[in-house]
Design a protein around this motif. Structure first.
Motif, PDB file in Angstrom:
ATOM      1  N   VAL A 196     -61.811  23.806-102.110  1.00 50.98           N
ATOM      2  CA  VAL A 196     -61.963  23.381-100.815  1.00 50.98           C
ATOM      3  C   VAL A 196     -60.858  22.173-100.443  1.00 50.98           C
ATOM      4  O   VAL A 196     -60.107  22.166 -99.391  1.00 50.98           O
ATOM      5  CB  VAL A 196     -63.434  22.724-100.462  1.00 50.98           C
ATOM      6  N   LEU A 197     -60.523  21.376-101.397  1.00 54.80           N
ATOM      7  CA  LEU A 197     -59.627  20.293-101.265  1.00 54.80           C
ATOM      8  C   LEU A 197     -58.234  20.855-101.002  1.00 54.80           C
ATOM      9  O   LEU A 197     -57.406  20.376-100.675  1.00 54.80           O
ATOM     10  CB  LEU A 197     -59.487  19.261-102.472  1.00 54.80           C
ATOM     11  N   SER A 198     -57.954  22.024-101.587  1.00 57.31           N
ATOM     12  CA  SER A 198     -56.793  22.684-101.731  1.00 57.31           C
ATOM     13  C   SER A 198     -56.439  23.592-100.186  1.00 57.31           C
ATOM     14  O   SER A 198     -55.349  23.884-100.127  1.00 57.31           O
ATOM     15  CB  SER A 198     -56.634  23.547-102.761  1.00 57.31           C
ATOM     16  N   VAL A 199     -57.267  23.705 -99.631  1.00 61.15           N
ATOM     17  CA  VAL A 199     -57.313  24.746 -98.418  1.00 61.15           C
ATOM     18  C   VAL A 199     -56.336  24.302 -97.575  1.00 61.15           C
ATOM     19  O   VAL A 199     -55.634  24.948 -96.778  1.00 61.15           O
ATOM     20  CB  VAL A 199     -58.718  24.773 -97.847  1.00 61.15           C
ATOM     21  N   VAL A 200     -56.646  23.035 -96.842  1.00 60.34           N
ATOM     22  CA  VAL A 200     -55.528  22.373 -95.888  1.00 60.34           C
ATOM     23  C   VAL A 200     -54.298  22.614 -96.170  1.00 60.34           C
ATOM     24  O   VAL A 200     -53.351  23.120 -95.752  1.00 60.34           O
ATOM     25  CB  VAL A 200     -56.034  21.178 -95.284  1.00 60.34           C
ATOM     26  N   PRO A 201     -53.782  22.058 -97.398  1.00 57.98           N
ATOM     27  CA  PRO A 201     -52.398  22.245 -97.874  1.00 57.98           C
ATOM     28  C   PRO A 201     -52.016  23.533 -98.084  1.00 57.98           C
ATOM     29  O   PRO A 201     -50.983  24.131 -97.840  1.00 57.98           O
ATOM     30  CB  PRO A 201     -52.443  21.279 -99.181  1.00 57.98           C
ATOM     31  N   LEU A 202     -53.032  24.657 -98.346  1.00 59.65           N
ATOM     32  CA  LEU A 202     -52.668  25.955 -98.610  1.00 59.65           C
ATOM     33  C   LEU A 202     -52.235  26.707 -97.219  1.00 59.65           C
ATOM     34  O   LEU A 202     -51.257  27.405 -97.038  1.00 59.65           O
ATOM     35  CB  LEU A 202     -53.548  26.704 -99.394  1.00 59.65           C
ATOM     36  N   ILE A 203     -53.167  26.193 -96.279  1.00 63.64           N
ATOM     37  CA  ILE A 203     -53.045  26.782 -95.088  1.00 63.64           C
ATOM     38  C   ILE A 203     -51.446  26.353 -94.258  1.00 63.64           C
ATOM     39  O   ILE A 203     -50.976  27.192 -93.759  1.00 63.64           O
ATOM     40  CB  ILE A 203     -54.119  26.285 -94.177  1.00 63.64           C
ATOM     41  N   ALA A 204     -51.315  25.042 -94.574  1.00 61.41           N
ATOM     42  CA  ALA A 204     -49.946  24.407 -94.205  1.00 61.41           C
ATOM     43  C   ALA A 204     -48.970  25.115 -94.672  1.00 61.41           C
ATOM     44  O   ALA A 204     -47.921  25.504 -94.028  1.00 61.41           O
ATOM     45  CB  ALA A 204     -50.021  22.919 -94.479  1.00 61.41           C
ATOM     46  N   GLY A 205     -49.029  25.381 -96.212  1.00 57.68           N
ATOM     47  CA  GLY A 205     -47.794  26.084 -96.683  1.00 57.68           C
ATOM     48  C   GLY A 205     -47.780  27.469 -95.960  1.00 57.68           C
ATOM     49  O   GLY A 205     -46.791  27.997 -95.919  1.00 57.68           O
ATOM     50  N   GLY A 206     -48.778  28.240 -95.870  1.00 57.84           N
ATOM     51  CA  GLY A 206     -48.982  29.554 -95.305  1.00 57.84           C
ATOM     52  C   GLY A 206     -48.135  29.730 -94.089  1.00 57.84           C
ATOM     53  O   GLY A 206     -47.487  30.549 -93.694  1.00 57.84           O
ATOM     54  N   VAL A 207     -48.403  28.598 -93.245  1.00 57.21           N
ATOM     55  CA  VAL A 207     -47.802  28.281 -91.899  1.00 57.21           C
ATOM     56  C   VAL A 207     -46.184  28.190 -92.192  1.00 57.21           C
ATOM     57  O   VAL A 207     -45.468  28.698 -91.226  1.00 57.21           O
ATOM     58  CB  VAL A 207     -48.377  27.363 -91.099  1.00 57.21           C
ATOM     59  N   ARG A 208     -45.944  27.450 -93.027  1.00 57.66           N
ATOM     60  CA  ARG A 208     -44.569  27.356 -93.192  1.00 57.66           C
ATOM     61  C   ARG A 208     -43.826  28.630 -93.618  1.00 57.66           C
ATOM     62  O   ARG A 208     -42.577  28.867 -93.162  1.00 57.66           O
ATOM     63  CB  ARG A 208     -44.404  26.211 -94.207  1.00 57.66           C
ATOM     64  N   LEU A 209     -44.556  29.297 -94.536  1.00 54.38           N
ATOM     65  CA  LEU A 209     -43.995  30.439 -95.163  1.00 54.38           C
ATOM     66  C   LEU A 209     -43.645  31.695 -94.010  1.00 54.38           C
ATOM     67  O   LEU A 209     -42.846  32.244 -93.563  1.00 54.38           O
ATOM     68  CB  LEU A 209     -44.827  31.039 -96.087  1.00 54.38           C
ATOM     69  N   THR A 210     -44.749  31.632 -93.000  1.00 57.03           N
ATOM     70  CA  THR A 210     -44.539  32.444 -91.881  1.00 57.03           C
ATOM     71  C   THR A 210     -43.475  32.102 -90.768  1.00 57.03           C
ATOM     72  O   THR A 210     -43.050  32.819 -90.340  1.00 57.03           O
ATOM     73  CB  THR A 210     -46.116  32.495 -91.038  1.00 57.03           C
ATOM     74  N   GLU A 211     -43.159  30.844 -90.654  1.00 59.43           N
ATOM     75  CA  GLU A 211     -42.245  30.330 -89.685  1.00 59.43           C
ATOM     76  C   GLU A 211     -40.720  30.797 -90.589  1.00 59.43           C
ATOM     77  O   GLU A 211     -39.919  31.336 -89.664  1.00 59.43           O
ATOM     78  CB  GLU A 211     -42.043  28.779 -89.578  1.00 59.43           C
ATOM     79  N   LEU A 212     -40.786  30.765 -91.732  1.00 62.47           N
ATOM     80  CA  LEU A 212     -39.562  31.041 -92.551  1.00 62.47           C
ATOM     81  C   LEU A 212     -39.197  32.590 -92.355  1.00 62.47           C
ATOM     82  O   LEU A 212     -38.153  33.183 -92.138  1.00 62.47           O
ATOM     83  CB  LEU A 212     -39.667  30.641 -94.005  1.00 62.47           C
ATOM     84  N   ALA A 213     -40.397  33.440 -92.613  1.00 59.48           N
ATOM     85  CA  ALA A 213     -40.213  34.702 -92.519  1.00 59.48           C
ATOM     86  C   ALA A 213     -39.869  35.226 -91.112  1.00 59.48           C
ATOM     87  O   ALA A 213     -39.193  36.162 -90.820  1.00 59.48           O
ATOM     88  CB  ALA A 213     -41.734  35.457 -93.045  1.00 59.48           C
ATOM     89  N   GLY A 214     -40.395  34.640 -90.099  1.00 61.08           N
ATOM     90  CA  GLY A 214     -40.285  34.894 -88.734  1.00 61.08           C
ATOM     91  C   GLY A 214     -38.945  34.347 -88.021  1.00 61.08           C
ATOM     92  O   GLY A 214     -38.587  34.567 -86.856  1.00 61.08           O
ATOM     93  N   GLY A 215     -38.338  33.676 -88.806  1.00 59.16           N
ATOM     94  CA  GLY A 215     -37.317  32.914 -88.233  1.00 59.16           C
ATOM     95  C   GLY A 215     -37.265  32.058 -87.047  1.00 59.16           C
ATOM     96  O   GLY A 215     -36.421  31.749 -86.322  1.00 59.16           O
TER      97      GLY A 215
END
Length: 226
Positions: free
Chosen positions: A31-50
């Motif tokens: 659970v403590l890892s969830v927010v950083p994981l979500i933030a990382g997922g958002v960052r990867l989505t931004e990179l993938a989407g340009g």
């Protein structure tokens, strides 16, 4: 029923400290890892989407370090939580060793890529010298802790291996605690300034290390009694 029948096989005390089946602590860590994981997922989505913004432009110039960092940190934080499930490990004797062979390189790469980003990426607004120093300090400490843990297990020093690996994991999970530290400040005081942000980030790492050091020292007499 005789007295002998009562004492021959006394009932084993149940250890409820870890919750049902020993899953309370691993669950908390995930659970403590969830927010950083979500933030990382958002960052990867931004990179993938340009989707280039002033806040992420530095990542587009050199995307590999941040992609590697997010992936390795995610594996390290989630997979590492299962190392704290004693019943799970007892039922699967080979789990700890197999998982360790994944966790050690992931932890080292997560820490080293974090150091690289601190040194070579342009700093975002709100990140000053103090926060950069904290990132370099704790990133280096994570590398050292994992390396010492690896060296200890090669000597079959299980107690020190466990202690150093727990310290390394605590530093790696600092991002989760930093979210918890920031929330009360944001609710009562609003957005922190550069100094406040650095101190709150540093507090996240420090809290994790204080807690695990207390746990390690509490168990040390038994661990080193042999």
């Amino acid at each position: 029923m005789t007295d002998k029948s009562l004492t021959a096989h006394p009932p084993r005390p149940r250890n409820t400290a870890g919750g049902r089946g020993g899953w309370l602590l691993p669950t908390v860590l995930v659970v403590l890892s969830v927010v950083p994981l979500i933030a990382g997922g958002v960052r990867l989505t931004e990179l993938a989407g340009g989707d280039v913004t002033p806040g992420n432009a530095r990542f587009f110039a050199a995307p590999l370090p941040v992609v590697v960092h997010i992936f390795c940190a995610a594996v390290y934080s989630v997979l590492g939580a299962f190392q704290f499930a004693p019943r799970f490990r007892r039922r699967r004797p080979g789990w700890h060793r197999v998982a360790g062979r994944i966790l050690v390189p992931c932890g080292l790469v997560a820490a080293l890529s974090g150091l690289w980003m601190t040194l070579f990426y342009a700093r975002p607004v709100g990140d000053g010298d103090l926060l950069a120093a904290f990132r370099l300090l704790f990133g280096t400490a994570m590398v050292v802790a994992i390396s010492l843990g690896l060296a200890a297990i090669r000597r079959r020093d299980f107690a020190r291996h466990r202690a150093w690996m727990i310290r390394g994991y605590a530093i790696g999970l600092g991002a989760g605690t930093q979210v918890l530290v920031h929330l009360p400040w944001l609710l009562f005081f609003g957005m922190p300034d550069e100094l406040g942000r650095a101190l709150l980030m540093g507090a996240g790492w420090a809290i994790n290390l204080v807690v695990v050091e207390w746990v390690i020292r509490r168990r040390r007499p038994a661990a080193f009694s042999s």
